[in-house]
Design a protein around this motif. Structure first.
Motif, short mmCIF file in Angstrom:
data_model
loop_
_atom_site.label_atom_id
_atom_site.label_comp_id
_atom_site.label_asym_id
_atom_site.label_seq_id
_atom_site.Cartn_x
_atom_site.Cartn_y
_atom_site.Cartn_z
N LYS A 40 35.35 32.64 41.44
CA LYS A 40 35.77 33.12 40.13
C LYS A 40 35.98 31.92 39.22
O LYS A 40 36.69 30.97 39.57
CB LYS A 40 37.07 33.93 40.24
CG LYS A 40 37.56 34.51 38.92
CD LYS A 40 38.78 35.37 39.13
CE LYS A 40 39.36 35.85 37.80
NZ LYS A 40 38.38 36.65 37.03
N ASP A 120 31.48 38.09 29.63
CA ASP A 120 31.99 38.31 30.98
C ASP A 120 30.88 38.91 31.84
O ASP A 120 30.06 39.72 31.37
CB ASP A 120 33.19 39.25 30.97
CG ASP A 120 34.44 38.58 30.42
OD1 ASP A 120 34.37 37.38 30.12
OD2 ASP A 120 35.46 39.27 30.29
N ARG A 156 31.79 34.54 39.04
CA ARG A 156 32.23 35.66 38.21
C ARG A 156 33.06 35.14 37.04
O ARG A 156 33.98 34.34 37.22
CB ARG A 156 33.07 36.63 39.04
CG ARG A 156 32.27 37.35 40.11
CD ARG A 156 33.16 38.29 40.91
NE ARG A 156 32.41 39.02 41.93
CZ ARG A 156 32.95 39.91 42.73
NH1 ARG A 156 34.25 40.19 42.65
NH2 ARG A 156 32.20 40.55 43.63
N LYS A 157 32.75 35.64 35.85
CA LYS A 157 33.52 35.31 34.64
C LYS A 157 34.21 36.58 34.14
O LYS A 157 33.56 37.59 33.88
CB LYS A 157 32.58 34.76 33.55
CG LYS A 157 33.29 34.35 32.27
CD LYS A 157 32.29 33.75 31.28
CE LYS A 157 32.99 33.21 30.04
NZ LYS A 157 33.54 34.28 29.20
N GLY A 158 35.52 36.53 34.04
CA GLY A 158 36.28 37.69 33.59
C GLY A 158 36.70 38.58 34.74
O GLY A 158 36.41 38.33 35.91
#
Length: 283
Positions: A40, A120, A156-158
């Motif tokens: 993340k 995201d 992963r973004k958001g």
């Protein structure tokens, strides 16, 4: 911060077979771990480390490079030329080339820095570790052998998550096996394992398990159940019921999804030249 849930060796069987390309004579040159990394992004940055080990009796040169990828509905792992989920644009790794002595290991550091304006979502790359070695052919000439093993890296973004559903089941005519169609309408990849039971009426025909396989966001994938195998008798044509559950995630964030779908096993005849013909599907 790295999420350790995907670093289990038990979960990488399919990825290893899909991302390892080598001639038999080069098969045992290197090993790589882990083969799957999920991270993340924190303030746009994520880091990871892979270990490359020389399992041969001679020094091995290894080149490291990255490509964008996806998992195709029917064919599985697929290299892409471009995609909005391409992590390679934001990925740095060092070293890019290394020479490893027999029995020794070297580490490659991965750092991703996502652009602030990126939406995201999940960004992906496969990091190939390509070993270059020379050997002699039967005529005594030097031959270059190239073997590569891929590590899939997911960032992963958001606050995103997968969202799985079972869309149906069918009989794969080419593989002569039952397949389960799994849809992921979420924003993150999931690796569901499958527990399944095949019934005809009230009679249980077969039960089985399928190792985890990747289903990327906003896509679907046919998962072969490896049944019937070459050692199993052919299924009698007719209507069957396939039930069970998908399971994915780690102990802290485990998910399970039950399913119950119908499947038709078709009647298969053969033409004069022994080609399979499915009644009703002739052109």
């Amino acid at each position: 911060m790295l999420d350790k849930s995907w670093l289990s060796q038990a979960a990488i069987t399919l990825t290893l077979s899909a991302l390892s390309l080598f001639p038999s004579s080069a098969k045992a040159q290197v090993s790589v771990s882990p083969l799957i990394i999920e991270s993340k992004a924190e303030r746009g940055q994520a880091q990871a480390m892979i270990t490359v080990t020389n399992t041969s009796n001679a020094p091995t040169r290894v080149r490291v490079y990255a490509e964008p990828f996806t998992y195709n509905r029917d064919s599985g792992f697929e290299i892409l030329s471009s995609t909005p989920t391409d992590l390679t644009k934001y990925l740095q790794f060092s070293p890019r080339e290394l020479t490893i002595k027999p029995g020794e290991s070297r580490r490659v550091r991965l750092i991703s820095r996502l652009a602030p304006n990126l939406p995201d979502g999940e960004y992906r790359a496969v990091i190939f570790n390509e070993s270059l070695n020379e050997t002699k052919n039967s005529e005594g000439n030097s031959v270059a052998l190239v073997a590569r093993i891929g590590v899939t890296f997911y960032v992963r973004k958001g606050d995103i998550a997968p969202k799985l559903a079972v869309s149906g089941a069918s009989f794969n005519q080419a593989q002569k096996q039952i397949q389960l169609l799994v849809t992921n309408s979420g924003q993150a990849t999931a690796r569901p394992g499958v527990n399944w039971t095949l019934k005809r009426g009230e009679t249980v025909v077969k039960t089985g398990k399928l190792d985890p396989a990747s289903v990327v966001p906003e896509s679907d994938r046919n998962l072969l159940l490896n049944y019937p195998s070459k050692d199993d008798p052919a299924l009698t044509p007719g209507e069957y019921q396939l039930s069970g559950d998908l399971s994915w995630g780690d102990d802290r964030n485990a998910s399970k999804l039950p399913f119950d779908v119908n499947i038709t096993i078709p009647i298969i005849t053969h033409s004069a030249d022994n080609r399979q013909i499915i009644p009703g599907n002739r052109r």
